[in-house]
Design a protein around this motif. Structure first.
Motif, short mmCIF file in Angstrom:
data_model
loop_
_atom_site.label_atom_id
_atom_site.label_comp_id
_atom_site.label_asym_id
_atom_site.label_seq_id
_atom_site.Cartn_x
_atom_site.Cartn_y
_atom_site.Cartn_z
N THR A 17 0.84 -1.38 -0.07
CA THR A 17 -0.01 -0.01 -0.05
C THR A 17 0.70 1.36 -0.01
O THR A 17 0.29 2.48 -0.19
N PHE A 62 0.53 3.70 -2.81
CA PHE A 62 -0.61 4.89 -2.99
C PHE A 62 -0.05 6.33 -2.43
O PHE A 62 -0.60 7.18 -2.67
N ASN A 105 -7.34 1.14 0.40
CA ASN A 105 -7.54 1.42 -0.87
C ASN A 105 -8.11 2.95 -0.91
O ASN A 105 -9.26 3.10 -0.34
N ASN A 116 -8.82 9.22 3.23
CA ASN A 116 -8.30 7.85 3.31
C ASN A 116 -6.95 8.13 3.95
O ASN A 116 -6.18 9.22 3.84
N SER A 126 -9.38 -6.79 -6.07
CA SER A 126 -7.87 -6.91 -6.55
C SER A 126 -7.85 -8.36 -6.95
O SER A 126 -7.53 -9.15 -6.10
#
Length: 867
Positions: free
Chosen positions: A22, A25, A301, A312, A376
């Motif tokens: 992650t 991101f 996500n 997020n 995913s």
């Protein structure tokens, strides 16, 4: 959440260390704020076990694999005038701390870096601060860890690496042997970051529900990004894997208590800047940290979190580092808002093989479900699918959100049957193939009917018994002993089958369960886990696990050598049952009332040179002996039938009675199912059966309604239990055993007959069997629906009953009620006994001739004179 870059002053650079998983991101999150990023690898070579950073997302790349490269990296980064240095993934935390500290940027500092990475140091730091957490020990010696578990903790305990992630090599252990084995597995492996595990950690088990608490901080002022509840499943081998992460309302219990606890953890570990992902268990004594990472949530996500949370963690992290004052004004000291229900599902598979292609139609069926926001697909062609044991081996991650949680849960249930269809595996079009240890005619029938290729390993004793009929489509390997891994492997090699791909190893033989598990590990296919199988075999280990789970069970004392009981000087029981630690069918089982009786039995067994020598003494439990037969799929009890023996098995043997049993009617005797079901579920969960059939025995005490666990086998019951279940419930336990072995859900479209259906043994008399009624003749009698004669004509039958397998044959009988069932049993037994012809044994020739004259009065066998 996104901020308009057109109204943002341009800042130079952010540095991301190990932007894996992650962490990918973070570059777009910084880009949305007009910030460029560079990447620093903490290793000389990229880590192959995680989703790699996108090289194109970074302006430049650096490598800092050791202390020697640190100064050079600091100097190179200083020229870029970075605004932030942060970790993109777990292994980058210490280096990010060091670089940010050296560059004079917002930093968590190096003083407690190891406490933020090393799980042992983490817990010790919390303990020093007076914060509730697990007890623990780290060591490179499995024996030392096992000894600690015996002395310091109550089982279960948890064994894991010191610095891994994603439930990698995390084991729940129930005794010292499991601790030592788990520690050995950890020490023999590398973690998911390709680093050798030189030590293993054992911790006290934290009982309770586990939660995620995600935060982002600026100089110790934090915003809670979300709190999620873990729903887990236990897989073979005792590992807990994530199934569903469910978003909670910020004001529902225990969210405020969890947030307050995590605040103390952040302070103790010095996490004052950037993201944190905490896993906390709400124990009976309050929250306790499992572990925390100074990095993003692995299930993040951004688009999904924006929909269900309005923000997020990636964008919040970028904002915290580049615009700290804006972060403070908008987020510091606050908690998230739940916009709608949400959950993240990490799919599980039992399949193994190489991905040939992704079935887009299967993907479309899942993504068409109402709550699915994003799916995913983690593997592409050429990648390897393996049975799921942790997050890394989960083949799919599915993000779900909807106005209500019921919709999410309905879709979660619906996709359970769809996920395995996503990947087409190379060679998947071939017929499934199983290795069968020992004969089970109903499993073999199911192989033929379901198009499953079977290789049967047939031991000499079973072959010589001669009762089993082998279908012509099944390949047979003759061996001396099908319970021996050596004999089975040698037979496979001799037959040229050593490199054949098997999908499962299956056995219905009590004594071959552990062998099946061991062989499956070597062959790389499915079967019951060897340690789980062991707990279904060893009576002492079995009762220990069940009792620890809160199920009433008899106390047990292990006798290491029944030939020598001189070391046992204290009698703990009013009465006890002496039996082999891993026996069956009440063989060599006796009730003993004290040390004198035990010593007498010991002497007898020593004189008989018994092969079985490890025995147990079990506390004697009064009551009716009940049976429960059924099957489990994916850890869920899918079918169970509750019944009872006519008399307890020990009474049947001691009094020489013919054994009989029947199953209760789910409608007319629903009380029995209501009483038994919670005990059955709890016992099976404790024993770890995930897929397969089972036969459980319980003692029912009518005066109190109490059920006490007796024992459980991970195979279908003996006698005519298969036939009885099929007659009463239309359930084929042989097929259930086969499909369970292959990881498929057994058919559970159950209908039941209102008749009372039971089975009974047909006894014999001592002597040589000369003739007996046939099964066809028995089926002509009232209520007899099935009959089997198991004792061959010409063999010598012993009339002495010494175990519950002692019989000449068996019958399945239906009736309107139990009274009629008993009458029909009695009538069939009498009819059979009258027509059974057995020559007496141990008599003189004169006596034998006299018996034959009486049996055949129409024939004259006297010695005649010749005229």
């Amino acid at each position: 959440m996104a901020t308009d870059p057109l109204h943002s002053p341009v800042v130079s650079t952010a540095v991301i260390v190990d932007g894996y998983s992650t962490g990918t991101f973070l570059p777009p999150a910084f880009a949305r704020l007009g910030v460029e990023v560079v990447h620093v690898h903490s290793t000389a070579e990229p880590m192959a076990s995680m989703l790699a950073p996108d090289p194109a997302a970074y302006r430049d790349h650096f490598h800092c694999p050791d202390e020697a490269a640190l100064e050079q990296t600091v100097q190179a980064l200083a020229k870029l005038r970075p605004v932030a240095v942060l970790a993109g993934q777990e292994p980058g935390v210490p280096l990010a701390d060091a670089l940010s500290e050296r560059l004079g940027l917002a930093t968590n500092g190096t003083a407690r870096s190891m406490a933020r990475r090393d799980k042992y140091e983490m817990a010790e730091t919390l303990r020093a601060a007076g914060i509730h957490c697990a007890r623990q020990l780290k060591s490179s010696d499995p024996a030392q860890l096992a000894d600690w578990a015996e002395r310091e903790a109550s089982y279960p305990v948890v064994v894991k690496p010191l610095s891994s992630a994603s439930t990698d090599h995390v084991y729940r252990c129930h005794d010292a042997a499991e601790v030592a084995a788990a520690a050995g597995a950890v020490l023999d492996s590398t973690d998911i970051f390709d680093r050798r595990n030189t030590e293993a950690l054992v911790q006290s088990f934290l009982s309770g529900t586990e939660y995620i608490v995600d935060t982002v901080s600026v100089d110790g002022e934090r915003f809670v990004c979300g709190v999620w509840e873990y729903e887990k499943r236990v897989v073979p081998g005792g590992r807990n894997i994530y199934d569903l992460d469910v978003l909670l309302d910020p004001d529902q219990a225990p969210v405020p208590e969890l947030i307050a606890y995590v605040d103390t953890v952040l302070d103790a570990l010095g996490i004052r800047h950037g993201p944190a992902h905490a896993e906390v268990i709400m124990t009976p004594d309050g929250p306790a940290l499992v572990e925390i990472g100074a990095r993003l949530n692995g299930n993040l996500n951004p688009g999904f979190h924006d929909v269900c949370l309005g923000a997020n963690q990636a964008d919040l992290t970028a904002l915290a580092y580049t615009r700290p004052e804006e972060f403070r004004s908008r987020y510091a000291g606050r908690v998230y808002t739940k916009r709608q229900a949400a959950a993240v599902h990490n799919a599980r598979t039992e399949r193994s093989g190489v991905v040939e292609s992704v079935d887009q139609a299967a993907v479309d069926r899942i993504t068409a479900l109402p709550s699915v926001h994003l799916m995913s697909v983690k593997l592409g062609p050429g990648k390897v699918v393996r049975p799921t044991t942790d997050l890394l081996s989960s083949p799919l991650r599915i993000f779900m959100t909807a106005p209500d949680l019921d919709t999410v849960r309905a879709d979660h249930h619906a996709m359970a049957e769809l996920t395995d269809a996503v990947y087409r595996l190379a060679g998947a079009e071939r017929r499934p193939r199983v290795l069968l240890l020992g004969t089970d005619k109903y499993v073999m029938e199911a192989c033929v009917r379901n198009g499953v290729d079977a290789v049967l390993v047939w031991g000499a004793a079973g072959h010589d018994h001669g009762l089993a009929e082998i279908p012509p489509d099944i390949t047979v390997l003759r061996v001396d002993e099908h319970k021996s891994p050596e004999a089975v492997l040698a037979a496979l090699h001799r037959a040229g089958l050593a490199d054949v791909t098997f999908d499962a190893v299956q056995t219905s033989d009590e004594w071959a369960l552990v062998t099946a598990g061991v062989l499956a590990q070597h062959l790389g296919c499915r079967a019951i886990d060897p340690v789980t199988a062991l707990h279904f075999r060893d009576k002492s280990l079995q009762k220990r696990r069940v009792a620890q789970a809160g199920v009433p069970a008899a106390r047990v004392t292990v006798i290491e050598d029944v030939h020598d009981v001189t070391g046992l000087t204290v009698w703990e029981y009013e009465r006890a049952v002496l039996k082999p630690v891993a026996g069956a069918a009440t063989a060599r089982t006796a009730v003993v009332g004290g040390l004198d009786e035990l010593r007498a039995l010991s002497g007898r067994y020593r004189e008989q040179h018994t092969a079985q020598r490890t025995f147990v003494l079990e506390e004697y439990i009064d009551g009716e002996e009940w049976i429960v037969d059924g099957f489990v799929h994916n850890g869920e009890l899918r079918f169970h039938a509750v019944g009872r023996y006519g008399s307890p098995c020990l009474t049947t043997v001691d009094e020489g009675l013919p054994l009989w049993l029947r199953h209760f009617d789910p409608k007319d005797e629903a009380w029995a199912y209501e009483l038994a079901e919670p005990v059955v579920r709890q016992a099976l969960k404790a024993l770890g059966l995930r897929d397969g059939v089972f036969h459980m025995e319980l003692f029912h005490q009518p005066e109190t309604g109490r059920l006490v666990f007796s024992e459980c086998a991970a195979r279908r019951g003996g006698a005519l239990i298969h036939e009885q279940i099929q007659a009463k419930f239309r359930v084929h336990l042989g097929e259930a055993a086969l499909l369970s072995a292959l990881g498929r859900p057994p058919r559970s479209d159950i209908t039941y007959r209102p008749d009372v259906i039971g089975t009974s043994y047909l006894s014999g008399r001592s002597g040589v069997v000369l003739d007996c009624p046939t099964p066809a003749e028995l089926r002509q009698l009232p209520g007899v629906e099935f009959a089997r004669i198991e004792f061959p004509v010409g063999a010598t039958f012993s009339g002495t009953i010494d175990n519950t397998n002692h019989r000449m044959g068996q019958i399945l009988v239906s009736a309107a009620d139990e009274e009629e069932l008993q009458q029909r049993f009695a009538a069939v037994r009498d009819w059979f006994a009258e027509r059974l012809v057995v020559a007496p044994q141990g008599v003189t020739g004169r006596e034998l001739r006299a018996w034959y004259r009486q049996t055949r009065p129409d024939a004259d066998f006297r010695d005649p004179l010749w005229h």
